[in-house]
Scaffold this motif. Structure first.
Motif, PDB file in Angstrom:
ATOM      1  N   UNK A  55       0.381  -1.331  -0.013  1.00  0.00           N
ATOM      2  CA  UNK A  55      -0.162  -0.633  -0.016  1.00  0.00           C
ATOM      3  C   UNK A  55       0.514   1.047  -0.606  1.00  0.00           C
ATOM      4  N   UNK A  56       2.271   1.578   0.935  1.00  0.00           N
ATOM      5  CA  UNK A  56       2.403   2.539   1.016  1.00  0.00           C
ATOM      6  C   UNK A  56       3.140   2.599  -0.409  1.00  0.00           C
ATOM      7  N   UNK A  57       3.418   1.830  -1.174  1.00  0.00           N
ATOM      8  CA  UNK A  57       4.422   1.646  -2.653  1.00  0.00           C
ATOM      9  C   UNK A  57       3.232   2.440  -3.607  1.00  0.00           C
ATOM     10  N   UNK A  58       2.015   2.141  -3.214  1.00  0.00           N
ATOM     11  CA  UNK A  58       1.220   2.270  -4.707  1.00  0.00           C
ATOM     12  C   UNK A  58       0.810   3.998  -4.035  1.00  0.00           C
ATOM     13  N   UNK A  59       0.754   4.105  -2.942  1.00  0.00           N
ATOM     14  CA  UNK A  59       0.667   5.872  -2.329  1.00  0.00           C
ATOM     15  C   UNK A  59       2.044   7.009  -3.385  1.00  0.00           C
ATOM     16  N   UNK A  60       3.169   5.782  -3.054  1.00  0.00           N
ATOM     17  CA  UNK A  60       3.872   6.643  -3.887  1.00  0.00           C
ATOM     18  C   UNK A  60       3.856   6.683  -5.534  1.00  0.00           C
ATOM     19  N   UNK A  61       3.291   5.715  -5.961  1.00  0.00           N
ATOM     20  CA  UNK A  61       3.391   5.846  -7.354  1.00  0.00           C
ATOM     21  C   UNK A  61       1.985   7.407  -7.548  1.00  0.00           C
ATOM     22  N   UNK A  62       0.791   7.001  -6.970  1.00  0.00           N
ATOM     23  CA  UNK A  62      -0.196   8.184  -6.967  1.00  0.00           C
ATOM     24  C   UNK A  62       0.526   9.335  -6.970  1.00  0.00           C
ATOM     25  N   UNK A  63       1.409   9.196  -5.537  1.00  0.00           N
ATOM     26  CA  UNK A  63       1.674  10.873  -5.595  1.00  0.00           C
ATOM     27  C   UNK A  63       2.708  11.323  -6.547  1.00  0.00           C
ATOM     28  N   UNK A 106     -11.184  11.124  -6.864  1.00  0.00           N
ATOM     29  CA  UNK A 106     -11.616   9.805  -6.612  1.00  0.00           C
ATOM     30  C   UNK A 106     -11.281   8.492  -6.270  1.00  0.00           C
ATOM     31  N   UNK A 107      -9.664   8.646  -5.716  1.00  0.00           N
ATOM     32  CA  UNK A 107      -8.966   7.190  -5.599  1.00  0.00           C
ATOM     33  C   UNK A 107     -10.507   5.423  -5.230  1.00  0.00           C
ATOM     34  N   UNK A 108      -9.932   4.917  -6.146  1.00  0.00           N
ATOM     35  CA  UNK A 108     -10.875   3.070  -5.830  1.00  0.00           C
ATOM     36  C   UNK A 108     -10.881   3.709  -4.158  1.00  0.00           C
ATOM     37  N   UNK A 109     -11.991   2.976  -3.979  1.00  0.00           N
ATOM     38  CA  UNK A 109     -11.684   2.657  -1.985  1.00  0.00           C
ATOM     39  C   UNK A 109     -11.788   1.155  -1.982  1.00  0.00           C
ATOM     40  N   UNK A 110     -11.570   0.284  -2.580  1.00  0.00           N
ATOM     41  CA  UNK A 110     -11.235  -0.888  -2.251  1.00  0.00           C
ATOM     42  C   UNK A 110      -9.645  -1.297  -2.771  1.00  0.00           C
ATOM     43  N   UNK A 111      -8.937  -1.444  -0.940  1.00  0.00           N
ATOM     44  CA  UNK A 111      -7.303  -1.379  -1.177  1.00  0.00           C
ATOM     45  C   UNK A 111      -6.733  -2.682  -1.828  1.00  0.00           C
ATOM     46  N   UNK A 112      -7.510  -3.526  -2.161  1.00  0.00           N
ATOM     47  CA  UNK A 112      -6.620  -4.030  -2.701  1.00  0.00           C
ATOM     48  C   UNK A 112      -6.532  -3.888  -4.654  1.00  0.00           C
ATOM     49  N   UNK A 113      -7.800  -3.044  -5.566  1.00  0.00           N
ATOM     50  CA  UNK A 113      -7.578  -2.308  -6.411  1.00  0.00           C
ATOM     51  C   UNK A 113      -6.662  -1.792  -6.741  1.00  0.00           C
ATOM     52  N   UNK A 114      -6.581   0.065  -5.361  1.00  0.00           N
ATOM     53  CA  UNK A 114      -5.661   0.522  -4.913  1.00  0.00           C
ATOM     54  C   UNK A 114      -4.260  -0.380  -5.457  1.00  0.00           C
ATOM     55  N   UNK A 115      -3.991  -0.812  -4.713  1.00  0.00           N
ATOM     56  CA  UNK A 115      -2.304  -1.323  -4.560  1.00  0.00           C
ATOM     57  C   UNK A 115      -1.843  -2.070  -5.954  1.00  0.00           C
TER      58      UNK A 115
END
Length: 351
Positions: free
Chosen positions: A32-40, A265-274
């Protein structure tokens, strides 16, 4: 510009909580923290922040204190060039997971404000709300935050819970004010869909007398009310930024961002977000949408409503409210005397 970072992991699911949070997905933390970097990276390209243009960062949840400081380091490195010199960086935390070491680590990263989800200093009430800490833990953690060096410390309390009395709330607030805080958020318990309390609507028991009692007691302790639920000798830059309708990056599963008349609005489902943190829905607001939101936000806070955004019909209604002493005017800004009447007044102005 503001930056909000959503951490959806929690130690326990509180009975009243409708936020996007999980107690059983800790194995996804690193991903999840890795995905945050991509979105950032994507959001920095979208928002094009100038150097020293981000005035506040808020890490919310969920429970940010479930993530070790080490995992936040790459995010802090990426945003470093854009932070104002006097930037406010807040992290929410829960007393049971915000250890002295966690607080120290976050302070080292640059966090300079902590907001604790205390909710009550009554152990029976904490059990009722399904909180995972005790009153003793809460008091110790706030003292630890001060020892670590945090000057700006806030806590949340919940009122309007079944069983609340003046005596109980008086004890909660007296305990709060004996601790090293300069901000307090007081939230009335509301029953939300898809929460354990949804089937127990009687758990919410708001009485105007108790609400006024709480607000008066907080004010008497030198904490100025600057929004319907927020009081402080220190006023949060991040909170005020929302109410002033500033643009903000919303990072994470379930977060929301705003740039001009667009909301993201980023997707709300954590697995989909990752899997795909760039799957972001875009909502386009109208100028009328913006004005209505500014009216509601302005009346709920010390920001007020600028005369220039109102049309002639709305200004006529404002004149009536001025005569009735529901609003007052200063430098072409209309302010609300009683934040508890904010929505009622806003509906009168906009309908």
């Amino acid at each position: 510009m503001l930056l909000y970072i959503h951490i959806p992991f929690c130690d326990s699911k509180c009975s009243y909580c409708a936020f996007n949070s999980y107690v059983d997905k800790f194995h996804l933390k690193q991903s999840y923290m890795d995905a945050l970097l991509i979105q950032l990276r994507c959001e920095l390209n979208r928002f094009h922040p100038l150097k020293n243009s981000i005035e506040s960062v808020f890490i919310g949840g969920g429970t940010p204190s479930t993530i070790p400081p080490k995992l936040y380091e790459p995010l802090f490195e990426m945003i470093k060039p854009y932070l104002k010199q006097d930037v406010e960086i807040t992290s929410e935390a829960n007393p049971n997971s915000a250890s002295y070491q966690w607080l120290y680590g976050m302070k080292e990263l640059g966090v300079n404000r902590i907001s604790f989800g205390v909710q009550s200093f009554n152990d029976e009430k904490l059990k009722l709300l399904n909180r995972s800490h005790s009153s003793k833990q809460a008091k110790q953690t706030l003292k630890d935050a001060k020892k670590v060096g945090f000057e700006n410390i806030s806590l949340d309390i919940i009122y309007a819970t079944l069983g609340d009395t003046k005596e109980l709330l008086d004890h909660d607030l007296k305990t709060a004010f004996s601790l090293p805080i300069n901000h307090i958020s007081a939230y009335a318990l509301t029953i939300e869909e898809n929460t354990p309390f949804e089937k127990k609507p009687q758990m919410s028991n708001e009485k105007l007398e108790l609400t006024n009692y709480i607000f008066d007691l907080i004010s008497k302790n030198g904490f100025e009310q600057y929004e319907i639920s927020n009081f402080g000798s220190y006023k949060s830059i991040h909170n005020l930024g929302y109410w002033r309708y500033k643009d903000y990056i919303g990072l994470g599963s379930g977060a929301v961002g705003k740039l001009g008349l667009e909301r993201f609005y980023p997707t709300i489902v954590i697995e989909d977000y990752i899997k795909n943190p760039l799957n972001i829905k875009v909502e386009t607001l109208t100028k009328e949408d913006k004005k209505i939101e500014q009216i509601f936000l302005g009346l709920r806070s010390s920001v007020g409503i600028n005369k220039n955004i109102l049309n002639q019909d709305e200004l006529k209604r404002v004149d009536i409210l001025l005569e009735e002493k529901k609003l007052f005017k200063k430098n072409d800004i209309f302010y609300n005397y009683d934040f508890l009447l904010a929505d009622e007044i806003a509906l009168y102005l906009t309908n």
